[in-house]
Design a protein around this motif. Structure first.
Motif, short mmCIF file in Angstrom:
data_model
loop_
_atom_site.label_atom_id
_atom_site.label_comp_id
_atom_site.label_asym_id
_atom_site.label_seq_id
_atom_site.Cartn_x
_atom_site.Cartn_y
_atom_site.Cartn_z
N SER A 2 7.21 -7.29 -18.70
CA SER A 2 8.03 -8.36 -18.16
C SER A 2 7.28 -9.08 -17.04
CB SER A 2 9.33 -7.78 -17.63
OG SER A 2 10.01 -8.72 -16.85
N GLU A 3 7.30 -10.41 -17.12
CA GLU A 3 6.67 -11.18 -16.05
C GLU A 3 7.44 -11.01 -14.74
OE1 GLU A 3 5.35 -15.16 -16.64
OE2 GLU A 3 4.92 -14.78 -18.76
N PHE A 9 6.45 -6.66 -8.61
CA PHE A 9 5.49 -5.67 -8.14
C PHE A 9 4.51 -6.29 -7.15
CE2 PHE A 9 1.57 -3.16 -8.42
CZ PHE A 9 2.08 -1.90 -8.10
N ILE A 10 4.02 -7.47 -7.48
CA ILE A 10 3.08 -8.15 -6.58
C ILE A 10 3.76 -8.46 -5.25
CG2 ILE A 10 1.75 -10.27 -6.23
CD1 ILE A 10 1.17 -10.19 -9.29
N GLU A 11 5.01 -8.90 -5.31
CA GLU A 11 5.75 -9.18 -4.09
C GLU A 11 5.93 -7.90 -3.27
OE1 GLU A 11 10.19 -10.70 -2.79
OE2 GLU A 11 9.35 -11.42 -4.69
N GLU A 12 6.21 -6.80 -3.94
CA GLU A 12 6.34 -5.51 -3.26
C GLU A 12 5.03 -5.13 -2.57
OE1 GLU A 12 6.59 -0.98 -4.88
OE2 GLU A 12 8.02 -2.38 -5.78
N CYS A 13 3.91 -5.38 -3.25
CA CYS A 13 2.60 -5.09 -2.67
C CYS A 13 2.34 -5.97 -1.44
CB CYS A 13 1.49 -5.29 -3.70
SG CYS A 13 1.46 -4.01 -4.97
N VAL A 14 2.66 -7.22 -1.55
CA VAL A 14 2.46 -8.14 -0.43
C VAL A 14 3.28 -7.66 0.77
CG1 VAL A 14 2.87 -10.50 0.39
CG2 VAL A 14 1.80 -10.12 -1.84
N ASN A 15 4.50 -7.21 0.52
CA ASN A 15 5.35 -6.69 1.60
C ASN A 15 4.74 -5.46 2.25
OD1 ASN A 15 7.23 -8.73 1.27
ND2 ASN A 15 8.52 -7.51 -0.11
N LYS A 16 3.87 -4.75 1.51
CA LYS A 16 3.18 -3.58 2.04
C LYS A 16 1.80 -3.95 2.59
CE LYS A 16 5.11 -0.19 -1.22
NZ LYS A 16 4.71 0.76 -2.27
N ASN A 17 1.55 -5.24 2.75
CA ASN A 17 0.26 -5.77 3.23
C ASN A 17 -0.90 -5.45 2.27
OD1 ASN A 17 1.35 -6.95 5.57
ND2 ASN A 17 1.28 -4.97 6.62
N ILE A 18 -0.60 -5.43 0.99
CA ILE A 18 -1.62 -5.28 -0.05
C ILE A 18 -1.76 -6.65 -0.69
CG2 ILE A 18 -2.22 -4.12 -2.21
CD1 ILE A 18 -0.35 -1.81 -1.31
N PHE A 19 -2.96 -7.26 -0.52
CA PHE A 19 -3.10 -8.65 -0.92
C PHE A 19 -4.09 -8.89 -2.05
CE2 PHE A 19 -1.76 -8.77 3.58
CZ PHE A 19 -0.58 -9.47 3.44
N ASP A 20 -5.19 -8.17 -2.10
CA ASP A 20 -6.18 -8.52 -3.13
C ASP A 20 -5.92 -7.76 -4.43
OD1 ASP A 20 -7.45 -6.01 -3.02
OD2 ASP A 20 -9.11 -6.70 -1.80
N ALA A 21 -6.48 -8.30 -5.51
CA ALA A 21 -6.22 -7.79 -6.86
C ALA A 21 -6.63 -6.32 -7.00
CB ALA A 21 -6.95 -8.65 -7.89
N GLU A 27 -2.76 0.31 -6.29
CA GLU A 27 -1.36 0.67 -6.04
C GLU A 27 -0.64 0.93 -7.37
OE1 GLU A 27 2.23 1.49 -4.04
OE2 GLU A 27 0.16 1.45 -3.32
N ALA A 28 -0.91 0.12 -8.38
CA ALA A 28 -0.31 0.34 -9.70
C ALA A 28 -0.75 1.68 -10.27
CB ALA A 28 -0.68 -0.81 -10.65
#
Length: 164
Positions: A2-3, A9-21, A27-28
């Protein structure tokens, strides 16, 4: 995939200060490992529950009798549609005919002989129903079906009533 999930998931990562691919992928992978570990624990719990039920069955505990009766109340209730009920009756007849002709047989042997893999749920449902009615029963090893105490009341044709 699902998109929406990917975006979330990306938004969740950003909230955890995880920004690069690379970090997002790490994290995944980390979350996959955590979830796989939980699935392994769940499988271990399922095995333990199965073994605990074997203990209850050994002592013919009342909860085992309740579990059996709740599993498959009545084929006609599970399959409201008349054509579905006729199909189940047909499978039940074919199962009995197969056992009559071939003697004790494994569920897989019966399934492969009377239907297809796609129909396995209905075939196994018919086997369970026949077992609940003691028309067929398992052998001492529990691996094969054979004639049960109520073999004489088995359905013989598509127009016969399903025994209560």
């Amino acid at each position: 995939m699902s998109e929406d999930f990917v975006s979330d998931f990306i938004e969740e990562c950003v909230n955890k200060n995880i920004f690069d691919a690379k970090q997002i992928c790490e994290e995944a992978i980390k979350q996959i490992k955590v979830n796989e570990d939980e699935l392994i624990k769940a499988d271990q719990i399922r095995i333990k529950i199965y073994n605990l039920r074997k203990v209850l069955k050994q002592f013919n505990h009342e909860t085992v009798r309740k579990i059996r009766s709740n599993r498959l109340r009545d084929v006609s209730k599970a399959y409201i549609n008349t054509s579905e009920l006729d199909l189940i009756k047909n499978y039940a007849i074919n199962i009995c005919n197969y056992i009559e002709k071939n003697g004790p047989s494994s569920p897989h042997q019966i399934r492969d002989a009377i239907g297809s893999y796609e129909d396995h749920v209905k075939i196994y449902g018919a086997m369970k129903w026949l077992g609940e009615k003691n028309i067929i029963t398992r052998d001492s090893s529990g691996l094969k079906f054979l004639k049960g105490n109520n073999w004489d009341i088995r359905p013989n044709n598509i127009h016969s009533e399903m025994p209560d």
